[in-house]
Scaffold this active site. Structure first.
Site, PDB file in Angstrom:
ATOM      1  N   SER A   9      -7.596 -10.855   4.093  1.00 61.08           N
ATOM      2  CA  SER A   9      -7.987 -10.698   2.687  1.00 61.08           C
ATOM      3  C   SER A   9      -6.960 -11.351   1.773  1.00 61.08           C
ATOM      4  CB  SER A   9      -8.118  -9.211   2.331  1.00 61.08           C
ATOM      5  OG  SER A   9      -6.831  -8.616   2.199  1.00 61.08           O
TER       6      SER A   9
ATOM      7  N   SER B 132      -5.295  -9.892  -0.713  1.00 58.18           N
ATOM      8  CA  SER B 132      -4.497  -8.905  -1.444  1.00 58.18           C
ATOM      9  C   SER B 132      -3.021  -9.275  -1.546  1.00 58.18           C
ATOM     10  CB  SER B 132      -4.635  -7.525  -0.796  1.00 58.18           C
ATOM     11  OG  SER B 132      -3.988  -7.490   0.464  1.00 58.18           O
TER      12      SER B 132
ATOM     13  N   LYS C   9       1.346  -5.155   3.252  1.00 61.70           N
ATOM     14  CA  LYS C   9       1.696  -5.061   1.832  1.00 61.70           C
ATOM     15  C   LYS C   9       3.206  -5.244   1.689  1.00 61.70           C
ATOM     16  CE  LYS C   9      -2.564  -3.719   0.860  1.00 61.70           C
ATOM     17  NZ  LYS C   9      -3.531  -4.614   0.191  1.00 61.70           N
TER      18      LYS C   9
ATOM     19  N   SER D 122      -5.726  -5.422  -5.084  1.00 59.89           N
ATOM     20  CA  SER D 122      -5.107  -4.891  -3.877  1.00 59.89           C
ATOM     21  C   SER D 122      -5.361  -3.401  -3.755  1.00 59.89           C
ATOM     22  CB  SER D 122      -3.593  -5.165  -3.890  1.00 59.89           C
ATOM     23  OG  SER D 122      -2.954  -4.530  -2.796  1.00 59.89           O
TER      24      SER D 122
END
Length: 259
Positions: free
Chosen positions: A80, A82, A137, A218
């Site tokens: 993705s 994010s 992250k 996100s």
């Protein structure tokens, strides 16, 4: 249905190892005795059962892969956006599995203390909502930190995180942010109404507060809470390939370290 690859790898290694060891210690002797070939040359010995042959061939390979993947380095693919602009969809990355301590495969239990996540690290972890899906992250808050996010500005322990404007790339703005010793870029969506993901949090002991670099796009700790240490997988440290889709060719233009 998602396949639990680490569990499959552990089971295959265990099964092939047990079959190989059982044949080496017991079954081979019985097979030779039954054929009256205990003292026969190797070329005249009865053929190994196919399952034993496969297990003997695959066990060393599976064992090496298990050790490397569980304790040293594991590859991941970014699914993705994010973490844009740091990581793009289709990036293939390497994750250091020992930077935050050695952990048992599948269970994730830490058995050897080596280090802890630091502010600014790009970290892979298992999603706290299901305990199995891998997420990636950036570490924003450490145990005991007070985190605040207001009007697209990040505060840590009541201090605004330093940042500089880089470029306007509609629909995004690109900013250069300083998290401790780590400098990295973030995306902020132009015109996005403030309020999305805003709030204040105190990071519990043994937990980490994480956010994506694509701040307005996100799904992170602002929405589902902090990451407990026992769900940490490792530290992302390098991009080794970019492959957008099966209809495109792999590219190595983005190969390099991850800030």
């Amino acid at each position: 249905m998602d396949i639990d690859f680490p569990l499959v790898l552990v089971v295959l290694t265990l099964v092939t190892g047990v079959i190989w060891l059982a044949d080496k210690l017991v079954l081979k002797k019985r097979r030779l005795a039954a054929a009256g070939a205990e003292d026969a040359p190797a070329e005249e010995a009865p053929a190994e059962p196919w399952l034993v042959d496969i297990s003997r061939s695959f066990f060393p390979v599976l064992a090496v892969v298990l050790v490397l993947r569980s304790f040293l380095v594991e590859p991941f693919q970014i699914p993705s956006g994010s973490m844009l602009p740091t990581l793009e969809v289709g990036d293939f990355i390497l994750v250091n599995k020992y930077a935050y301590g050695l952990r048992l495969p599948v269970a994730g239990t830490k058995v050897v203390e080596i280090g802890d996540p630091e502010r600014g690290d790009v970290m892979v972890f298992r999603y706290p909502e299901d305990g199995s899906t891998n997420y990636i992250k950036r570490v924003i808050g450490l145990p005991g930190d007070h985190i605040r996010y207001r009007n697209k500005q990040l505060f840590i322990n009541n201090e605004p995180v330093a940042r500089d404007f880089v470029a306007r790339l509609p629909p995004m703005e690109r900013w250069r942010e300083q998290l401790g010793p780590v400098e990295h870029d973030v995306y902020l969506t132009m015109g996005r109404v403030s309020g999305t993901g805003e709030g204040e949090w105190v990071v519990p002991e043994g937990h980490y507060f994480v956010m994506g670099d694509n701040r307005d796009n996100s799904n992170d700790s602002r929405f589902w809470g902090t990451v407990p240490d026992d769900l940490v997988v490792g530290k992302a440290f390098a991009i080794w390939m970019h492959w957008q889709s099966l209809t495109s060719l792999p590219s190595f233009d983005r190969v390099g370290s991850i800030e």
